[in-house]
Write an enzyme that holds these catalytic residues in place. Structure first.
Site, PDB file in Angstrom:
ATOM      1  N   SER A 149     -47.207  19.214  10.933  1.00 49.88           N
ATOM      2  CA  SER A 149     -46.815  20.213  10.972  1.00 49.88           C
ATOM      3  C   SER A 149     -45.448  20.370  10.513  1.00 49.88           C
ATOM      4  O   SER A 149     -44.814  19.630  10.902  1.00 49.88           O
ATOM      5  CB  SER A 149     -47.161  21.153  12.094  1.00 49.88           C
ATOM      6  OG  SER A 149     -46.320  22.283  12.073  1.00 49.88           O
TER       7      SER A 149
ATOM      8  N   GLY B 254     -52.093  26.821   5.994  1.00 51.70           N
ATOM      9  CA  GLY B 254     -52.922  25.858   5.560  1.00 51.70           C
ATOM     10  C   GLY B 254     -53.880  25.390   6.470  1.00 51.70           C
ATOM     11  O   GLY B 254     -55.130  25.465   6.108  1.00 51.70           O
ATOM     12  N   THR B 255     -53.402  24.903   7.627  1.00 54.02           N
ATOM     13  CA  THR B 255     -54.326  24.860   8.758  1.00 54.02           C
ATOM     14  C   THR B 255     -55.344  25.898   9.145  1.00 54.02           C
ATOM     15  O   THR B 255     -56.641  25.694   9.405  1.00 54.02           O
ATOM     16  CB  THR B 255     -53.711  24.308  10.043  1.00 54.02           C
ATOM     17  OG1 THR B 255     -52.939  23.182   9.736  1.00 54.02           O
ATOM     18  CG2 THR B 255     -54.614  23.832  11.149  1.00 54.02           C
TER      19      THR B 255
ATOM     20  N   GLU C  51     -57.878  26.546   6.412  1.00 49.80           N
ATOM     21  CA  GLU C  51     -59.014  25.265   6.702  1.00 49.80           C
ATOM     22  C   GLU C  51     -60.235  25.947   7.869  1.00 49.80           C
ATOM     23  O   GLU C  51     -61.405  25.839   7.743  1.00 49.80           O
ATOM     24  CB  GLU C  51     -58.757  24.121   6.750  1.00 49.80           C
ATOM     25  CG  GLU C  51     -57.875  23.445   5.419  1.00 49.80           C
ATOM     26  CD  GLU C  51     -57.976  21.912   5.667  1.00 49.80           C
ATOM     27  OE1 GLU C  51     -58.452  21.406   6.368  1.00 49.80           O
ATOM     28  OE2 GLU C  51     -57.208  21.398   4.522  1.00 49.80           O
TER      29      GLU C  51
ATOM     30  N   ASP D  19     -60.191  47.599   7.723  1.00 52.96           N
ATOM     31  CA  ASP D  19     -60.949  48.933   6.758  1.00 52.96           C
ATOM     32  C   ASP D  19     -61.844  48.330   5.842  1.00 52.96           C
ATOM     33  O   ASP D  19     -62.289  49.441   5.360  1.00 52.96           O
ATOM     34  CB  ASP D  19     -59.651  49.582   6.327  1.00 52.96           C
ATOM     35  CG  ASP D  19     -58.725  48.802   5.207  1.00 52.96           C
ATOM     36  OD1 ASP D  19     -59.186  47.513   4.984  1.00 52.96           O
ATOM     37  OD2 ASP D  19     -57.851  49.422   4.728  1.00 52.96           O
TER      38      ASP D  19
ATOM     39  N   GLU E  46     -53.331  27.781  -0.444  1.00 50.63           N
ATOM     40  CA  GLU E  46     -53.692  26.855  -0.843  1.00 50.63           C
ATOM     41  C   GLU E  46     -54.592  26.994  -2.227  1.00 50.63           C
ATOM     42  O   GLU E  46     -54.896  28.064  -2.705  1.00 50.63           O
ATOM     43  CB  GLU E  46     -55.046  26.184   0.070  1.00 50.63           C
ATOM     44  CG  GLU E  46     -54.292  26.166   1.424  1.00 50.63           C
ATOM     45  CD  GLU E  46     -53.316  25.057   1.579  1.00 50.63           C
ATOM     46  OE1 GLU E  46     -53.425  24.174   1.035  1.00 50.63           O
ATOM     47  OE2 GLU E  46     -52.212  25.346   2.330  1.00 50.63           O
TER      48      GLU E  46
END
Length: 329
Positions: free
Chosen positions: A16, A72-73, A76, A219, A276
């Site tokens: 990270s 990013g984590t 995924e 919404d 990404e």
């Protein structure tokens, strides 16, 4: 009667941007256990691994899935959960270089506060975006500037955090080129030359906390921003207005809300999903209303705030949002 222990799967990125997870992991697990969560961990080993780990957690019947890392984590993990019929609630530990979605939900930046939000298990149900066969939770888009998130080297992001994106953006400004788009929704059809398009689920995008000021996470609607072809001076003016949340009335900007939008182009246009690379146009973006439960702070008191960007400050001395004491730890 003793409180029932719930099983959680914590999926984390060991590389990270803030590199906090490795040293904090024992304390995080201890705090989760004290809160009644029996937690097992999965350290990701490469691209796509967090998606597989999240899908496996659902199949194995975990009560909670926790994504620890950056956007990013989180992206995924969302892609591992979104297609499952029985989706467990999601907890977020915002330990990455960029944490736009955590900012949108006011999840605490410090790990103790973020863990406590998960332990209290107060969930909010939110919309999820689907693009062809992929999913996003915060933002989708296309155009030169939307490519920044996967063009910035990981090492630079680790060193100076979000400032890396602004530096790369300044570098790209003189080379911005328009793209030709055909856009179709239930409400409108248009053919435009544009600099970029953004399809937002929240109001926090790339550090701009008022880019889509009317956006709601539940919404059932996307907030769509399309910047028409313009010169460099006009582009800079729109960005300046966006920093103040005053850009929606600019004549170079098209703004609309919709449940689904189809975007095609004769040009080669890469699509950015939550920072990404998400393939290329053509795409159909569909809002899946109230599709996922996410733990939030029920008091509304906790905040995720980065300090204002100071371009005069040397970026290699400190990272945005991280004080010098934290950086030295």
């Amino acid at each position: 009667m003793a409180q029932q222990v719930k099983r959680a799967r914590l999926i984390y990125n060991p590389t990270s941007g803030r590199e906090e997870m490795k040293k904090r992991l024992p304390e995080i697990l201890q705090r989760l256990e004290r809160g009644g969560l029996e937690t097992s961990t999965h350290a990701t080993i490469g691209e796509g691994d967090a998606t597989l780990a999240a899908a496996e957690a659902v199949e194995r019947g975990f009560d909670i899935v926790i994504a620890a890392g950056g956007d990013g984590t989180l992206y995924e993990v969302i892609n591992g959960l979104a297609e499952k019929p029985n989706r467990p609630p999601l907890g977020i530990l915002p330990l990455g270089t960029t944490n736009d979605f955590a900012r949108a939900l006011n999840i605490p930046r410090n790990w103790e506060g973020a863990v406590d939000v998960i332990v209290r298990q107060h969930a909010r149900v939110i919309d999820v975006g689907k693009v062809n066969q992929r999913y996003f939770i915060n933002i989708a888009g296309g155009g030169s500037l939307t490519e920044l998130t996967y063009e910035v080297p990981s090492k630079l992001k680790t060193m100076i955090g979000q400032m890396a994106y602004y530096m790369k953006g300044l570098e790209k400004l003189p080379r911005l080129r328009p793209i030709e788009l055909y856009i179709k929704t239930a409400e409108v059809e248009m053919h435009e030359e544009v600099m970029l398009f953004l399809i937002s689920n929240s109001n926090s995008v790339g550090g701009f906390e008022r880019l889509a000021p009317d956006a709601s996470l539940s919404d059932g609607l996307f907030d769509v921003l399309i910047l028409r072809k313009c010169n460099l001076a006009e582009f800079i003016r729109v960005v300046s207005l966006a920093l103040r949340g005053e850009h929606l009335s600019d004549p170079n900007l098209i703004y609309l809300q919709t449940k689904q939008i189809q975007v095609t182009s004769p040009d080669y246009v890469q699509v950015n999903l939550d920072g990404e690379l998400g393939g290329t146009l053509p795409c159909i973006f569909t809002n899946l209303p109230q599709h996922l439960h996410i733990f939030i702070d029920e008091t509304g008191q906790s905040t995720y705030k980065s300090p204002p960007i100071n371009l005069m400050k040397l970026p290699w001395k400190t990272r945005p949002g991280v004080d010098e004491h934290e950086q030295e730890e």
